[in-house]
Write a protein that holds these residues in place. Structure first.
Motif, PDB file in Angstrom:
ATOM      1  N   LEU A 109      33.762 -20.046  57.752  1.00 52.07           N
ATOM      2  CA  LEU A 109      32.859 -18.992  57.298  1.00 52.07           C
ATOM      3  C   LEU A 109      33.226 -18.615  55.871  1.00 52.07           C
ATOM      4  CD1 LEU A 109      32.815 -16.791  60.509  1.00 52.07           C
ATOM      5  CD2 LEU A 109      31.291 -18.648  59.869  1.00 52.07           C
ATOM      6  N   SER A 110      32.234 -18.542  55.023  1.00 54.79           N
ATOM      7  CA  SER A 110      32.497 -18.329  53.603  1.00 54.79           C
ATOM      8  C   SER A 110      32.654 -16.861  53.257  1.00 54.79           C
ATOM      9  CB  SER A 110      31.348 -18.918  52.771  1.00 54.79           C
ATOM     10  OG  SER A 110      30.125 -18.292  53.114  1.00 54.79           O
ATOM     11  N   ALA A 148      27.478 -14.719  59.443  1.00 56.99           N
ATOM     12  CA  ALA A 148      26.847 -15.520  58.393  1.00 56.99           C
ATOM     13  C   ALA A 148      25.547 -14.884  57.915  1.00 56.99           C
ATOM     14  CB  ALA A 148      26.596 -16.940  58.905  1.00 56.99           C
ATOM     15  N   VAL A 149      24.600 -14.678  58.818  1.00 55.96           N
ATOM     16  CA  VAL A 149      23.288 -14.146  58.430  1.00 55.96           C
ATOM     17  C   VAL A 149      23.415 -12.749  57.823  1.00 55.96           C
ATOM     18  CG1 VAL A 149      21.004 -13.511  59.254  1.00 55.96           C
ATOM     19  CG2 VAL A 149      22.136 -15.531  60.192  1.00 55.96           C
ATOM     20  N   ALA A 150      24.144 -11.875  58.507  1.00 62.07           N
ATOM     21  CA  ALA A 150      24.300 -10.502  58.020  1.00 62.07           C
ATOM     22  C   ALA A 150      25.646 -10.287  57.342  1.00 62.07           C
ATOM     23  CB  ALA A 150      24.151  -9.525  59.182  1.00 62.07           C
ATOM     24  N   GLY A 151      26.360 -11.372  57.113  1.00 67.51           N
ATOM     25  CA  GLY A 151      27.749 -11.270  56.691  1.00 67.51           C
ATOM     26  C   GLY A 151      27.996 -10.537  55.394  1.00 67.51           C
ATOM     27  N   ALA A 171      31.967  -2.984  55.896  1.00 69.23           N
ATOM     28  CA  ALA A 171      33.246  -2.991  56.603  1.00 69.23           C
ATOM     29  C   ALA A 171      34.398  -2.582  55.688  1.00 69.23           C
ATOM     30  CB  ALA A 171      33.506  -4.375  57.192  1.00 69.23           C
ATOM     31  N   ASP A 172      34.307  -2.925  54.400  1.00 67.04           N
ATOM     32  CA  ASP A 172      35.346  -2.514  53.458  1.00 67.04           C
ATOM     33  C   ASP A 172      35.494  -0.997  53.448  1.00 67.04           C
ATOM     34  OD1 ASP A 172      35.904  -5.102  52.724  1.00 67.04           O
ATOM     35  OD2 ASP A 172      34.713  -5.057  50.886  1.00 67.04           O
ATOM     36  N   ASN A 214      33.962   2.852  69.798  1.00 65.37           N
ATOM     37  CA  ASN A 214      32.724   3.338  69.181  1.00 65.37           C
ATOM     38  C   ASN A 214      31.497   2.661  69.799  1.00 65.37           C
ATOM     39  OD1 ASN A 214      33.086   0.791  68.048  1.00 65.37           O
ATOM     40  ND2 ASN A 214      33.535   1.567  66.007  1.00 65.37           N
ATOM     41  N   LEU A 215      30.379   3.373  69.768  1.00 64.76           N
ATOM     42  CA  LEU A 215      29.105   2.820  70.222  1.00 64.76           C
ATOM     43  C   LEU A 215      28.296   2.283  69.049  1.00 64.76           C
ATOM     44  CD1 LEU A 215      28.038   5.484  72.874  1.00 64.76           C
ATOM     45  CD2 LEU A 215      29.163   3.289  73.247  1.00 64.76           C
ATOM     46  N   TYR A 216      28.480   2.912  67.886  1.00 60.15           N
ATOM     47  CA  TYR A 216      27.812   2.438  66.664  1.00 60.15           C
ATOM     48  C   TYR A 216      28.868   2.265  65.588  1.00 60.15           C
ATOM     49  CZ  TYR A 216      25.321   2.407  62.257  1.00 60.15           C
ATOM     50  OH  TYR A 216      24.881   2.054  61.016  1.00 60.15           O
ATOM     51  N   THR A 217      28.909   1.114  64.967  1.00 54.61           N
ATOM     52  CA  THR A 217      29.895   0.876  63.917  1.00 54.61           C
ATOM     53  C   THR A 217      29.260   1.044  62.547  1.00 54.61           C
ATOM     54  OG1 THR A 217      29.494  -1.493  63.627  1.00 54.61           O
ATOM     55  CG2 THR A 217      30.938  -0.851  65.428  1.00 54.61           C
ATOM     56  N   LEU A 218      29.993   1.645  61.643  1.00 53.31           N
ATOM     57  CA  LEU A 218      29.481   1.844  60.285  1.00 53.31           C
ATOM     58  C   LEU A 218      29.270   0.522  59.557  1.00 53.31           C
ATOM     59  CD1 LEU A 218      31.651   4.912  59.206  1.00 53.31           C
ATOM     60  CD2 LEU A 218      29.340   4.885  60.138  1.00 53.31           C
ATOM     61  N   ARG A 219      29.928  -0.542  59.997  1.00 53.04           N
ATOM     62  CA  ARG A 219      29.727  -1.839  59.351  1.00 53.04           C
ATOM     63  C   ARG A 219      28.386  -2.453  59.717  1.00 53.04           C
ATOM     64  NH1 ARG A 219      31.151  -6.154  62.864  1.00 53.04           N
ATOM     65  NH2 ARG A 219      31.908  -5.371  64.860  1.00 53.04           N
ATOM     66  N   GLY A 220      27.748  -1.959  60.791  1.00 56.81           N
ATOM     67  CA  GLY A 220      26.414  -2.431  61.106  1.00 56.81           C
ATOM     68  C   GLY A 220      26.312  -3.387  62.271  1.00 56.81           C
TER      69      GLY A 220
END
Length: 345
Positions: free
Chosen positions: A8-9, A214-217, A224-225, A312-318
């Motif tokens: 994964l790039s 990949a698609v949403a990476g 995530a940062d 968590n149920l919802y992650t801020l990273r998406g």
């Protein structure tokens, strides 16, 4: 099927003590009086279980690595648990939530641990744990961490104690990168092509792993940062951990495709003389996820369906939003399906 590794790039992060009495938070000059007061108020509400919690965290310890600083081939830092040595103090700083501080002191306990006879875990090398299960002719490896650098280092520690670890099966419990990205640090595509390795994953694993990483990476990596505080200093007023674990490891991420997927609600497999009872649990903590039970040992691998923290149920990273009702239903199902389970890992 061609057993080609996928690199994964981009990096997408998955969402993912000693005896201590809760003390008054220590002072820090840049902590507001409001933050200090709120954190101080939590201390009285904390259950007095930390001494037992730390004893539990240390149970089964066999060895630790001399250094937890891990670099890639170019000499770039990918992981350093030593950054958190400032947390050795028993005093809780005013800048930290006391419950998180204590949880992260537990997460600082690292090394090779024996969960039960023939079942070993590598902890403290990543956000996730890597598990080794001894069978008749080798080992089953569960969840090879986020990056090749950390999984390689973890396996090296295991082999320094257990001797050569012949891995004939890898299990990905779910489609988050900290549970598969380090696979090329512990096995390689040649083993897969030669038929010397099988990889087991839940139904839908490849679709979900690639769509998220990949698609949403690119977008999810940036978010995530922020979610994980990647660029914060490791200090009392900066990054102390992520609750579920310290932090996802940076480094080289790869992926080998599964050779067998678990699609039935419940499926039993004999893997090199040991019975595994798999349960498919899609749409709980991850869109594609499984757990498994070892009936002879009365051991249940709960993946991330059940953990020490309130997940968590919802992650801020998406990541996709988790279905709380379905998640709870799966936990109830497991308790009914395996009432004789004695150990959860």
């Amino acid at each position: 099927m061609k057993a080609l590794p996928i690199i994964l790039s981009m990096l997408l992060l998955s969402g993912c003590g000693q005896s201590q009495q809760a003390a008054e938070p220590s002072a820090a000059s840049d902590v507001s009086v409001h933050t200090a007061a709120a954190n101080r108020a939590v201390i009285d509400a904390l259950p007095d279980t930390f001494s037992q919690d730390m004893a539990d965290a240390r149970r089964g310890w066999l060895a630790s690595a001399e250094s937890m600083r891990i670099e890639n081939a170019a000499g770039e830092l990918t992981w350093d648990l030593g950054d958190y040595q400032f947390m050795a103090s028993a005093e809780i700083p005013a800048s930290a939530h006391p419950a998180l501080w204590q949880q992260e002191q537990l997460n600082n306990v690292h090394g090779l641990f024996e969960v039960a006879e023939g079942i070993y875990q590598l902890r403290g090398f990543d956000l996730a744990n890597m598990t080794l299960i001894r069978t008749d002719n080798g080992f089953v490896l569960v969840d090879p961490l986020t990056s090749s650098e950390t999984s390689f280092k973890a396996l090296a520690l295991a082999e320094s104690v257990l001797g050569a670890v012949n891995i004939h099966t890898v299990i990905y419990t779910h489609s988050h990168v900290d549970h598969f990205g380090g696979v090329l640090g512990v096995v390689d595509a040649d083993q897969l092509k030669a038929g010397d390795l099988q990889i087991i994953a839940p139904e839908g694993f490849m679709e979900e792993a690639t769509s998220e990483n990949a698609v949403a990476g690119v977008a999810m990596t940036r978010r995530a940062d922020y979610m994980y505080g990647r660029y914060l200093d490791r200090s009392e007023t900066g990054h102390i951990g992520s609750g579920l674990g310290k932090s996802p490891a940076l480094g080289t991420i790869g992926l080998l495709p599964p050779t067998r997927t678990i699609s039935a609600e419940s499926e039993s497999l004999n893997i090199d003389g040991m019975e595994f009872v798999f349960r498919n649990i899609p749409g709980a903590e991850a869109p594609a996820e499984l757990v498994f039970y070892l009936p002879e040992q009365k051991l249940l691998c709960g993946a991330e369906l059940v953990s020490r923290t309130l997940h968590n149920l919802y992650t801020l990273r998406g990541a996709k939003v988790r279905d709380a009702l379905q998640w709870a239903a799966y936990i109830d199902e497991l308790m009914r399906a395996f009432p004789d389970a004695e150990t959860l890992f």
